[in-house]
Design a protein around this motif. Structure first.
Motif, PDB file in Angstrom:
ATOM      1  N   ILE A   1       7.752   2.793  -4.859  1.00 58.81           N
ATOM      2  CA  ILE A   1       7.957   2.733  -3.359  1.00 58.81           C
ATOM      3  C   ILE A   1       7.199   3.749  -2.581  1.00 58.81           C
ATOM      4  CG2 ILE A   1       9.729   2.747  -1.608  1.00 58.81           C
ATOM      5  CD1 ILE A   1      10.122   0.621  -3.807  1.00 58.81           C
ATOM      6  N   HIS A   2       6.004   3.361  -2.517  1.00 57.88           N
ATOM      7  CA  HIS A   2       4.805   4.220  -1.767  1.00 57.88           C
ATOM      8  C   HIS A   2       3.943   3.431  -0.876  1.00 57.88           C
ATOM      9  CE1 HIS A   2       1.358   6.768  -1.199  1.00 57.88           C
ATOM     10  NE2 HIS A   2       2.235   7.951  -1.867  1.00 57.88           N
ATOM     11  N   PRO A   3       3.485   3.971   0.214  1.00 56.34           N
ATOM     12  CA  PRO A   3       2.953   3.161   1.159  1.00 56.34           C
ATOM     13  C   PRO A   3       1.429   2.839   0.464  1.00 56.34           C
ATOM     14  CG  PRO A   3       3.009   5.517   1.961  1.00 56.34           C
ATOM     15  CD  PRO A   3       4.052   5.200   0.830  1.00 56.34           C
ATOM     16  N   GLU A   4       0.665   3.580  -0.183  1.00 51.99           N
ATOM     17  CA  GLU A   4      -0.468   2.935  -0.744  1.00 51.99           C
ATOM     18  C   GLU A   4      -0.394   1.797  -1.805  1.00 51.99           C
ATOM     19  OE1 GLU A   4      -3.605   3.828   0.042  1.00 51.99           O
ATOM     20  OE2 GLU A   4      -2.717   5.024   1.489  1.00 51.99           O
ATOM     21  N   ILE A   5       0.905   1.891  -2.440  1.00 49.73           N
ATOM     22  CA  ILE A   5       1.250   0.626  -3.304  1.00 49.73           C
ATOM     23  C   ILE A   5       1.251  -0.505  -2.313  1.00 49.73           C
ATOM     24  CG2 ILE A   5       2.844  -0.516  -4.870  1.00 49.73           C
ATOM     25  CD1 ILE A   5       1.243   2.027  -5.877  1.00 49.73           C
TER      26      ILE A   5
END
Length: 204
Positions: A7-11
């Protein structure tokens, strides 16, 4: 090295970019899977009105549109429109584009009144922010031409198609596929009016 958790914006951005690649290759089933995965993450991290979330909704709508699921596309476009108006106001270019997307999708389900209604709203916004030779203006003229042709107001349709053709010709020259399609629409409209000489002229 710092490890990204799932759960990460880059993902989310990476999943969205993969979706873009599949969409450009017309592999829309795969594109939809990645767009939806990106959206799940973005909704966990961001407000629903955040531009990245709206981009995900719009990407999903576009995939449904190109797959021919126009009702699903319309549902997402309406969601995007409501959120954009709330966050950006009702005279923003992104709001105008969403109205245009709605107009186009409504045309494909033969809801011509909504094609005209959404196309008119889009054009009103675009006239305030673009010059009268901008391609976004031409897009709205085509949407309105399609809508009026659908309800058999052929003179109105020809007027809007002709305005679009004028912009396209100035921008791209005479040998352009978009211009050719607009000329075809004008020809078809003259055929409906049984003015066959003019219909043939636009096919030449």
């Amino acid at each position: 090295k710092k490890q990204y958790i799932w759960i990460h914006p880059e993902i989310a951005n990476t999943l969205n970019n993969i979706g873009n690649v599949y969409h450009r290759k017309s592999l829309n089933k795969d594109a939809l899977k990645y767009y939806e995965s990106s959206l799940i993450i973005r909704l966990k991290l961001l407000q629903e009105s955040h531009p990245d979330v709206l981009s995900s909704y719009e990407n999903i709508a576009n995939v449904h549109f190109y797959n021919g699921y126009f009702e699903k596309a319309i549902s997402y476009y309406k969601k995007v429109l409501k959120l954009r108006i709330n966050s950006l106001g009702d005279e923003h270019p992104d709001v105008a584009r969403t109205y245009s997307n709605l107009a186009n999708a409504c045309f494909f389900i033969e809801d011509y009144q909504q094609t005209i209604a959404n196309g008119t709203k889009a054009l009103a916004i675009k006239n305030k922010i673009y010059n009268d030779t901008h391609m976004e203006i031409a897009v709205s003229y085509i949407n309105l031409g399609n809508g009026y042709a659908g309800i058999s107001l052929y003179d109105n349709a020809i007027n809007f198609f002709s305005k679009a053709a004028s912009i396209q010709k100035k921008a791209f020259g005479s040998n352009n596929p978009d211009l050719a399609l607009t000329y075809y629409n004008i020809s078809q409209t003259f055929q409906h009016k049984r003015i066959y000489e003019k219909a043939l002229f636009y096919l030449d």
